[in-house]
Design a protein around this motif. Structure first.
Motif, mmCIF file in Angstrom:
data_model
loop_
_atom_site.group_PDB
_atom_site.id
_atom_site.type_symbol
_atom_site.label_atom_id
_atom_site.label_comp_id
_atom_site.label_asym_id
_atom_site.label_seq_id
_atom_site.Cartn_x
_atom_site.Cartn_y
_atom_site.Cartn_z
ATOM 1 N N TYR A 45 0.837 -1.203 0.000
ATOM 2 C CA TYR A 45 0.000 0.000 0.000
ATOM 3 C C TYR A 45 0.876 1.259 0.000
ATOM 4 C CZ TYR A 45 -3.940 -3.013 1.245
ATOM 5 O OH TYR A 45 -4.901 -3.982 1.252
ATOM 6 N N ALA A 46 1.954 1.225 0.765
ATOM 7 C CA ALA A 46 2.856 2.382 0.796
ATOM 8 C C ALA A 46 3.466 2.613 -0.580
ATOM 9 C CB ALA A 46 3.943 2.168 1.842
ATOM 10 N N VAL A 47 3.867 1.527 -1.250
ATOM 11 C CA VAL A 47 4.436 1.662 -2.604
ATOM 12 C C VAL A 47 3.398 2.240 -3.554
ATOM 13 C CG1 VAL A 47 5.325 0.344 -4.572
ATOM 14 C CG2 VAL A 47 6.151 -0.142 -2.272
ATOM 15 N N GLN A 48 2.152 1.769 -3.463
ATOM 16 C CA GLN A 48 1.093 2.308 -4.320
ATOM 17 C C GLN A 48 0.931 3.806 -4.103
ATOM 18 O OE1 GLN A 48 -2.482 0.153 -3.479
ATOM 19 N NE2 GLN A 48 -1.787 -1.714 -4.483
ATOM 20 N N TRP A 49 0.924 4.251 -2.853
ATOM 21 C CA TRP A 49 0.724 5.678 -2.586
ATOM 22 C C TRP A 49 1.910 6.504 -3.057
ATOM 23 C CZ3 TRP A 49 -3.599 8.015 -2.123
ATOM 24 C CH2 TRP A 49 -4.701 7.311 -1.683
ATOM 25 N N PHE A 50 3.139 5.958 -2.973
ATOM 26 C CA PHE A 50 4.277 6.690 -3.507
ATOM 27 C C PHE A 50 4.178 6.794 -5.031
ATOM 28 C CE2 PHE A 50 6.415 5.744 0.572
ATOM 29 C CZ PHE A 50 6.770 7.052 0.891
ATOM 30 N N ILE A 51 3.669 5.746 -5.671
ATOM 31 C CA ILE A 51 3.457 5.814 -7.122
ATOM 32 C C ILE A 51 2.406 6.869 -7.454
ATOM 33 C CG2 ILE A 51 2.541 4.541 -9.111
ATOM 34 C CD1 ILE A 51 3.912 2.036 -7.911
ATOM 35 N N PHE A 52 1.294 6.882 -6.704
ATOM 36 C CA PHE A 52 0.267 7.903 -6.924
ATOM 37 C C PHE A 52 0.839 9.305 -6.707
ATOM 38 C CE2 PHE A 52 -3.030 4.616 -5.345
ATOM 39 C CZ PHE A 52 -3.032 4.014 -6.584
ATOM 40 N N ALA A 53 1.645 9.453 -5.651
ATOM 41 C CA ALA A 53 2.222 10.762 -5.348
ATOM 42 C C ALA A 53 3.185 11.201 -6.444
ATOM 43 C CB ALA A 53 2.938 10.726 -3.995
ATOM 44 N N VAL A 68 1.127 12.538 -9.637
ATOM 45 C CA VAL A 68 0.491 13.861 -9.554
ATOM 46 C C VAL A 68 1.355 14.940 -10.203
ATOM 47 C CG1 VAL A 68 -0.253 15.655 -7.943
ATOM 48 C CG2 VAL A 68 -0.989 13.295 -7.607
ATOM 49 N N PRO A 69 2.642 15.111 -9.823
ATOM 50 C CA PRO A 69 3.413 16.167 -10.495
ATOM 51 C C PRO A 69 3.633 15.900 -11.980
ATOM 52 C CG PRO A 69 4.765 15.060 -8.824
ATOM 53 C CD PRO A 69 3.397 14.494 -8.748
ATOM 54 N N ILE A 70 3.786 14.618 -12.343
ATOM 55 C CA ILE A 70 3.957 14.304 -13.767
ATOM 56 C C ILE A 70 2.691 14.663 -14.532
ATOM 57 C CG2 ILE A 70 4.239 12.415 -15.409
ATOM 58 C CD1 ILE A 70 6.082 11.087 -13.313
ATOM 59 N N GLY A 71 1.541 14.291 -13.990
ATOM 60 C CA GLY A 71 0.269 14.639 -14.626
ATOM 61 C C GLY A 71 0.067 16.141 -14.702
ATOM 62 N N TRP A 72 0.472 16.848 -13.651
ATOM 63 C CA TRP A 72 0.316 18.306 -13.639
ATOM 64 C C TRP A 72 1.150 18.929 -14.758
ATOM 65 C CZ3 TRP A 72 3.725 22.387 -12.557
ATOM 66 C CH2 TRP A 72 3.112 23.627 -12.396
ATOM 67 N N VAL A 73 2.401 18.456 -14.922
ATOM 68 C CA VAL A 73 3.259 18.987 -15.988
ATOM 69 C C VAL A 73 2.628 18.718 -17.351
ATOM 70 C CG1 VAL A 73 5.486 18.662 -17.149
ATOM 71 C CG2 VAL A 73 5.397 18.881 -14.658
ATOM 72 N N LEU A 74 2.098 17.516 -17.556
ATOM 73 C CA LEU A 74 1.484 17.193 -18.845
ATOM 74 C C LEU A 74 0.258 18.065 -19.112
ATOM 75 C CD1 LEU A 74 1.789 13.304 -18.788
ATOM 76 C CD2 LEU A 74 3.145 14.928 -20.118
ATOM 77 N N VAL A 75 -0.556 18.301 -18.095
ATOM 78 C CA VAL A 75 -1.748 19.139 -18.274
ATOM 79 C C VAL A 75 -1.360 20.578 -18.580
ATOM 80 C CG1 VAL A 75 -3.714 20.130 -17.036
ATOM 81 C CG2 VAL A 75 -3.283 17.686 -16.916
ATOM 82 N N VAL A 76 -0.354 21.098 -17.891
ATOM 83 C CA VAL A 76 0.091 22.471 -18.152
ATOM 84 C C VAL A 76 0.655 22.580 -19.557
ATOM 85 C CG1 VAL A 76 1.821 24.194 -17.488
ATOM 86 C CG2 VAL A 76 0.452 23.073 -15.728
ATOM 87 N N ARG A 77 1.441 21.589 -19.987
ATOM 88 C CA ARG A 77 1.992 21.624 -21.346
ATOM 89 C C ARG A 77 0.878 21.605 -22.392
ATOM 90 N NH1 ARG A 77 6.371 17.253 -22.336
ATOM 91 N NH2 ARG A 77 6.279 18.257 -24.357
#
Length: 107
Positions: free
Chosen positions: A59-67, A70-79
């Motif tokens: 579960y901890a690994v999953q949450w680190f992947i989700f975390a 988020v910044p990768i998705g944010w960069v893609l959306v801004v681009r």
């Protein structure tokens, strides 16, 4: 929600009080040791849960992947937003200049 409780995983005094003939205090006690020892007819405590890692690490690994997503998705959306704004600005410039809009054809 209704009926007679035969086991309690959580101490709910209000719920237990519904089936008791006696008034209950607003507290409970936990037996740590007993003298004389427990007889075969006495209630047995529930065993302690295992204290191993269990699924917590995954579960901890999953949450680190989700975390990380988020910044990768944010960069893609801004681009994408910047690209769409540039295209819209270019279309507006072409429309003001009276030039036809170029259409990309893929095939």
């Amino acid at each position: 929600p209704a009926g007679v409780l035969t086991e309690a995983g959580v101490i709910d005094l209000d719920r237990l009080g519904e089936q008791s003939r006696y008034p209950l205090a607003s507290m409970y006690l936990e037996l740590v040791a007993q003298d004389p020892t427990v007889a075969a007819t006495d209630p047995r405590p529930l065993p302690m849960p295992p204290l191993g890692e269990g699924p917590h690490r995954s579960y901890a690994v999953q949450w680190f992947i989700f975390a990380t997503c988020v910044p990768i998705g944010w960069v893609l959306v801004v681009r994408k937003s910047l690209r769409d704004r540039r295209r819209a600005a270019r279309r507006d410039e072409l429309a003001e200049a009276g030039e036809p809009e170029a259409v990309a054809v893929t095939g």
